[in-house]
Design a protein around this motif. Structure first.
Motif, PDB file in Angstrom:
ATOM      1  N   ASP A   1       4.633   0.872   1.345  1.00  0.00           N
ATOM      2  CA  ASP A   1       5.025   0.744   2.938  1.00  0.00           C
ATOM      3  C   ASP A   1       5.382  -0.804   3.210  1.00  0.00           C
ATOM      4  N   GLU A   2       5.248  -1.469   2.273  1.00  0.00           N
ATOM      5  CA  GLU A   2       5.676  -2.995   2.423  1.00  0.00           C
ATOM      6  C   GLU A   2       7.139  -3.225   1.708  1.00  0.00           C
ATOM      7  N   THR A   3       7.157  -2.590   0.564  1.00  0.00           N
ATOM      8  CA  THR A   3       8.547  -2.814  -0.016  1.00  0.00           C
ATOM      9  C   THR A   3       9.543  -1.656   0.346  1.00  0.00           C
ATOM     10  N   GLY A   4       8.936  -0.526   0.670  1.00  0.00           N
ATOM     11  CA  GLY A   4       9.901   0.680   0.937  1.00  0.00           C
ATOM     12  C   GLY A   4      10.371   1.444  -0.476  1.00  0.00           C
ATOM     13  N   GLU A   5       9.784   0.879  -1.718  1.00  0.00           N
ATOM     14  CA  GLU A   5      10.120   1.484  -2.871  1.00  0.00           C
ATOM     15  C   GLU A   5       9.379   2.917  -2.735  1.00  0.00           C
ATOM     16  N   ILE A   6      10.274   4.109  -3.466  1.00  0.00           N
ATOM     17  CA  ILE A   6       9.603   5.291  -3.516  1.00  0.00           C
ATOM     18  C   ILE A   6       8.868   5.515  -5.056  1.00  0.00           C
ATOM     19  N   PHE A   7       7.665   5.999  -4.895  1.00  0.00           N
ATOM     20  CA  PHE A   7       6.879   6.150  -6.021  1.00  0.00           C
ATOM     21  C   PHE A   7       6.653   7.770  -6.411  1.00  0.00           C
ATOM     22  N   GLY A   8       7.051   8.541  -5.352  1.00  0.00           N
ATOM     23  CA  GLY A   8       6.807   9.837  -5.786  1.00  0.00           C
ATOM     24  C   GLY A   8       7.669  10.667  -4.532  1.00  0.00           C
TER      25      GLY A   8
ATOM     26  N   MET B   1       0.756  -1.189   0.085  1.00  0.00           N
ATOM     27  CA  MET B   1       0.019  -0.127   0.203  1.00  0.00           C
ATOM     28  C   MET B   1       0.862   1.277   0.243  1.00  0.00           C
ATOM     29  N   LEU B   2       0.545   2.295  -0.713  1.00  0.00           N
ATOM     30  CA  LEU B   2       1.332   3.497  -0.834  1.00  0.00           C
ATOM     31  C   LEU B   2       0.882   4.557   0.213  1.00  0.00           C
ATOM     32  N   CYS B   3       1.739   5.000   0.946  1.00  0.00           N
ATOM     33  CA  CYS B   3       1.498   6.052   1.914  1.00  0.00           C
ATOM     34  C   CYS B   3       2.390   7.336   1.797  1.00  0.00           C
ATOM     35  N   VAL B   4       1.928   8.297   1.973  1.00  0.00           N
ATOM     36  CA  VAL B   4       2.680   9.574   1.928  1.00  0.00           C
ATOM     37  C   VAL B   4       2.960  10.165   3.327  1.00  0.00           C
ATOM     38  N   ARG B   5       4.320  10.416   3.375  1.00  0.00           N
ATOM     39  CA  ARG B   5       4.998  10.605   4.636  1.00  0.00           C
ATOM     40  C   ARG B   5       6.233  11.635   4.398  1.00  0.00           C
ATOM     41  N   LYS B   6       6.544  12.320   5.433  1.00  0.00           N
ATOM     42  CA  LYS B   6       7.679  12.946   5.546  1.00  0.00           C
ATOM     43  C   LYS B   6       9.122  12.296   5.312  1.00  0.00           C
ATOM     44  N   ALA B   7      10.002  12.654   4.620  1.00  0.00           N
ATOM     45  CA  ALA B   7      11.116  11.984   4.265  1.00  0.00           C
ATOM     46  C   ALA B   7      12.196  12.240   5.567  1.00  0.00           C
ATOM     47  N   GLU B   8      13.164  11.070   5.793  1.00  0.00           N
ATOM     48  CA  GLU B   8      14.061  11.247   6.972  1.00  0.00           C
ATOM     49  C   GLU B   8      15.354  11.418   6.382  1.00  0.00           C
TER      50      GLU B   8
END
Length: 334
Positions: free
Chosen positions: A54-61, A1-8
């Protein structure tokens, strides 16, 4: 599932890799971590938001931001907005909405939009326009960088003001008060100005103060030289102070064109009254005159450039070439 959050901050390498793979392999923000951090790290915060599986950690945006001040509701500019094809067609909108939740800005200013990004802004109900390109030509036998089909007529103001150079942040503060800075939108505070221009890791900027004869009206231009094939030009990057001071700056540009032998001086801006720019001897670039005033020098391209912006609805709304990430090096440092 894709989630939007701040980057660390720990995710900087992943963001740089995303830029390399999906923007440009040798993009300066993909290969120069020091420059990336200078541009986007403030304290322990990374001014990027991500869309991540949020499962693979792959960035989509990704969506970067530049904060102009540290008010409770700051003014800020969007930067580096990129979304990959995915199962969520509204992911780009979600990234934009999250930025409002994270920072709760007074307003977000966007520059350099491509056509797709402009369409997304229209979905938000925003209007788009382009920065205006104003220019002054040097006294040349022939133009090597610009293409001049029509010599423009100018409305030069004989009542030029006083001008001088500024060499430090302290001198800048004496020339433009914080009260004056707050009169304009976006409000760029001293911290932003010092970091953005005085502490730039690549570019060297020149600062020129202009005043009327009575010294009751003043402003500061931020400029940068660009060169190609041994020919130099002057780019006006930003302006601070009272708009009316622009009308007294004609003598400054006359001096620079002669002293530095610039082929031309150009000024991408939005919000300054045309009458002030014309009195300083500037001409507005238009398609009808057939002239070309090159904007890109890294690498050099002899073409006119449209810098699309989102129009903010503020009485003193101003944007310049130096806003957002428009005046950013394109060629990585060696």
């Amino acid at each position: 599932m894709l989630c939007v959050r701040k980057a660390e901050i720990s995710e900087i390498p992943a963001v740089m890799q995303f830029i390399a793979e999906h923007w440009k392999k040798d993009h300066i923000l993909a290969v120069d971590r020091d420059f990336f951090e200078w541009m986007y790290v403030q304290g322990d915060e990374l001014n990027f938001n991500l869309a991540v599986d949020d499962e693979t950690g792959e960035i989509f945006g990704i969506n970067g931001f530049i904060l102009y001040n540290h008010e409770a509701n700051p003014d800020m500019s969007g930067s580096m907005w990129k979304v990959l094809p995915n199962q969520s067609p509204a992911l780009g909108l979600s990234l934009g909405e999250y930025s409002w939740e994270r920072w709760q800005p007074r307003d977000v200013f966007s520059l350099g939009l491509n056509e797709r990004a402009a369409k997304i802004e229209h979905l938000y109900g925003s209007e788009t326009a382009c920065l205006e390109c104003w220019y002054r030509l040097g006294k040349n036998d022939g133009f090597k960088l610009a293409k001049i089909a029509t010599i423009p007529e100018t409305d030069f103001n004989a009542e030029t003001g006083k001008f001088g150079c500024i060499f430090s942040m302290d001198e800048f503060k004496q020339a433009v008060s914080d009260v004056q800075l707050k009169k304009n939108t976006p409000y760029k505070n001293y911290s932003y100005i010092e970091h953005r221009f005085f502490n730039h890791p690549v570019y060297e900027y020149q600062f020129y103060r202009i005043m009327n004869r009575e010294e009751t009206c003043s402003g500061v231009f931020v400029c940068r030289e660009a060169e190609h094939d041994g020919v130099r030009v002057c780019k006006i990057i930003d302006f601070y102070g009272e708009d009316a001071a622009v009308s007294y700056s004609g003598g400054l540009w006359d001096w620079l064109l002669q002293e530095k032998a610039y082929e031309f001086i150009d000024f991408y801006c939005y919000g300054i009254a045309h009458q002030y720019l014309k009195k300083a001897g500037f001409s507005l670039l238009s398609q009808e005159d057939g002239n070309i005033i090159p904007n890109y020098f890294e690498p050099f391209e002899r073409e006119n450039v449209k810098i699309r912006i989102v129009v903010a609805h503020w009485p003193s709304f101003h944007l310049y070439r130096g806003d957002g990430d428009q005046d950013r090096p394109s060629i990585p440092r060696r």
